[in-house]
Design a protein around this motif. Structure first.
Motif, PDB file in Angstrom:
ATOM      1  N   GLU A 121      40.757  39.969  36.683  1.00 21.72           N
ATOM      2  CA  GLU A 121      41.380  38.854  37.228  1.00 21.72           C
ATOM      3  C   GLU A 121      42.739  38.560  36.667  1.00 21.72           C
ATOM      4  OE1 GLU A 121      40.225  34.645  39.386  1.00 21.72           O
ATOM      5  OE2 GLU A 121      38.630  35.752  38.395  1.00 21.72           O
ATOM      6  N   ARG A 122      43.748  37.842  37.246  1.00 22.85           N
ATOM      7  CA  ARG A 122      44.998  37.377  36.612  1.00 22.85           C
ATOM      8  C   ARG A 122      45.237  36.244  37.677  1.00 22.85           C
ATOM      9  NH1 ARG A 122      48.809  39.492  39.536  1.00 22.85           N
ATOM     10  NH2 ARG A 122      48.532  41.704  40.406  1.00 22.85           N
ATOM     11  N   ALA A 123      46.251  35.621  37.035  1.00 27.60           N
ATOM     12  CA  ALA A 123      46.932  34.403  38.221  1.00 27.60           C
ATOM     13  C   ALA A 123      47.416  34.978  39.276  1.00 27.60           C
ATOM     14  CB  ALA A 123      47.986  33.712  37.344  1.00 27.60           C
ATOM     15  N   GLY A 124      46.587  34.420  40.501  1.00 31.38           N
ATOM     16  CA  GLY A 124      47.212  34.948  41.770  1.00 31.38           C
ATOM     17  C   GLY A 124      46.550  36.158  42.578  1.00 31.38           C
ATOM     18  N   SER A 125      45.870  36.708  41.496  1.00 33.36           N
ATOM     19  CA  SER A 125      45.023  37.840  42.238  1.00 33.36           C
ATOM     20  C   SER A 125      43.477  38.215  41.361  1.00 33.36           C
ATOM     21  CB  SER A 125      45.763  39.180  41.836  1.00 33.36           C
ATOM     22  OG  SER A 125      45.243  40.278  42.403  1.00 33.36           O
TER      23      SER A 125
END
Length: 441
Positions: free
Chosen positions: A361-365
């Motif tokens: 996980e990361r920002a936006g996804s």
């Protein structure tokens, strides 16, 4: 055939039809002249034709313009690439205190800041929107320590845009016009909808060929991806990067390799200052692509030949279309063979996939990787503001080697590469679409 624009107009139309691209605009610099042609429609709902003076969203190709703006300020001696962001923007911070103090302008322009950088936050239409966006970056985590690796970072370029605002004393949009557009005479390059709509403007088309539900990105992410332009203006900008003194005293400095890319199949194998770098058939290739909501742009330069090519599209199987077009064009112009994209090997590769399963996980996804009878399946879900704008994708992955896998959508001829990285520290990453996504579960 080299500069036979009638030929390239026919090929543009034929390739666009084969890849279900609604509309496209092509410009290329060859033998010192810019050649242009166009095909299709700007919007399938209206049938308005694409003309060579139609504007498309160039998306992340904007980042090269932002990098150029900052390098103009470096050449003036106002900052250096080693200047810390916090020294220009007092109070600047991200979630990690050490990174807040360490991140430099070089980190921003080479995507090595480690900032979890896909924050698509709308902070309004006011002239303070970039400043407000950067303030919101205080909550962004690090995917890795600053300078440790490479991960494509939209937020880093918005921060760079804010640095430009502080150094020039004006908003990024206006600085763009004063630093680049006006000196180069680019009259069809704009950022705000009210300016773009004075011209014929492309509308994006999404899955199934439907007209996109939204036209463009928020003004707050402007330095990372808000420019709209004609293909001819994009090539004129590239021409300045092939001509010392046209804009920058030393544009070649931007195409010096700064970092190797963990997933070299996503684009170039290295990154320079704002540019993706690769070698095709013995020629250095300097490029950038850009995606917005149903629109895709690509810009390539071959400095050794003095050639630049821009292709702008508004939907369809754009990557397939652009790969075929650039292959034909460079073969005709310079007998350069464009490498074939990564694909599954002729013989299956046996890989123990269990260590790669989990949630990344990361920002936006958010990405789920699961084991299906010894094969990996990757499901990518948009999060945050991207929900409803970006689709959920599921790819069945085929091993290329022990860490590299490929997958593609059912109706696509182009394979997407996924590279897994396991570190001695125990941290694992999934590298896809230029991003390093850490394993969280």
């Amino acid at each position: 055939m080299k500069a036979d624009i009638d030929h390239w107009t026919r090929r543009l139309a034929a390739l666009a039809a084969e890849s279900e691209v609604p509309g496209a605009s092509l410009a290329f610099l060859a033998d010192g002249h810019v050649h242009t042609c166009a095909t299709g429609v700007l919007n399938t709902a209206t049938g308005a034709p694409v003309r060579t003076d139609s504007l498309f969203q160039i998306g992340s190709v904007t980042k090269v313009w932002t990098a150029t703006q900052l390098m103009l300020l470096v050449e003036r001696g106002l900052v250096t690439l080693e200047t810390r962001v916090a020294d220009v923007l007092p109070g600047f911070r991200v979630a990690d205190e050490e990174a807040s103090a360490r991140i430099t302008l070089r980190h921003l322009l080479t995507h090595t800041s480690g900032i979890d950088g896909d924050l698509f936050l709308d902070t309004g239409r006011g002239d303070d929107c970039v400043e407000r966006y950067v303030a919101a970056c205080a909550d962004l985590a690090q995917t890795f320590p600053a300078g440790d690796s490479h991960s494509y970072c939209n937020s880093g370029f918005v921060i760079a845009g804010r640095v430009i605002e502080r150094l020039t004393g004006t908003v990024w949009d206006r600085a763009l016009r004063e630093q680049i557009c006006e000196p180069l005479g680019l009259r069809h390059t704009w950022t705000l909808p009210e300016d773009v709509l004075r011209f014929g403007a492309a509308m994006g088309h999404v899955e199934g060929g439907a007209v996109a539900s939204a036209w463009g990105l928020p003004r707050s992410v402007g330095p990372a991806g808000l420019i709209c332009a004609t293909a001819a203006d994009v090539v004129s900008f590239a021409r300045a990067h092939l001509t010392p003194g046209a804009l920058l005293a030393d544009p070649a400095a931007l195409r010096e390799a700064q970092v190797d890319v963990p997933n070299p199949y996503d684009g170039g194998r290295q990154w320079g200052i704002g540019w993706s770098l690769d070698t095709w058939d013995g020629h250095q290739v300097v490029s950038h692509t850009g995606d917005t909501i149903g629109q895709h742009a690509a810009l390539w330069m071959l400095p050794g030949t003095g050639t630049a090519v821009a292709v702008l599209t508004n939907g369809g199987r754009s990557a397939e279309f652009q790969h075929r077009l650039i292959g034909e064009l460079l073969a005709a112009l310079h007998t350069v063979t464009v490498p074939e994209p990564v694909a599954p090997p002729a013989r299956p590769v046996a890989v123990d996939v269990r260590p790669y399963t989990g949630v990344y996980e990361r920002a936006g996804s958010r990405i789920h990787v699961t084991d299906h009878d010894g094969r990996l399946r990757m499901r990518s879900e948009p999060t945050g503001i991207l929900v409803g704008l970006a689709p959920t994708r599921t790819l069945d992955l085929t091993a290329v080697d022990a860490t590299t896998f490929v997958g593609r959508d059912e109706d696509d001829s182009m394979w997407n590469a996924v590279v897994f990285e396991r570190r001695a520290s125990g941290v694992s990453y999934l590298h896809h679409s230029g991003r390093a996504t850490p394993k969280v579960g």
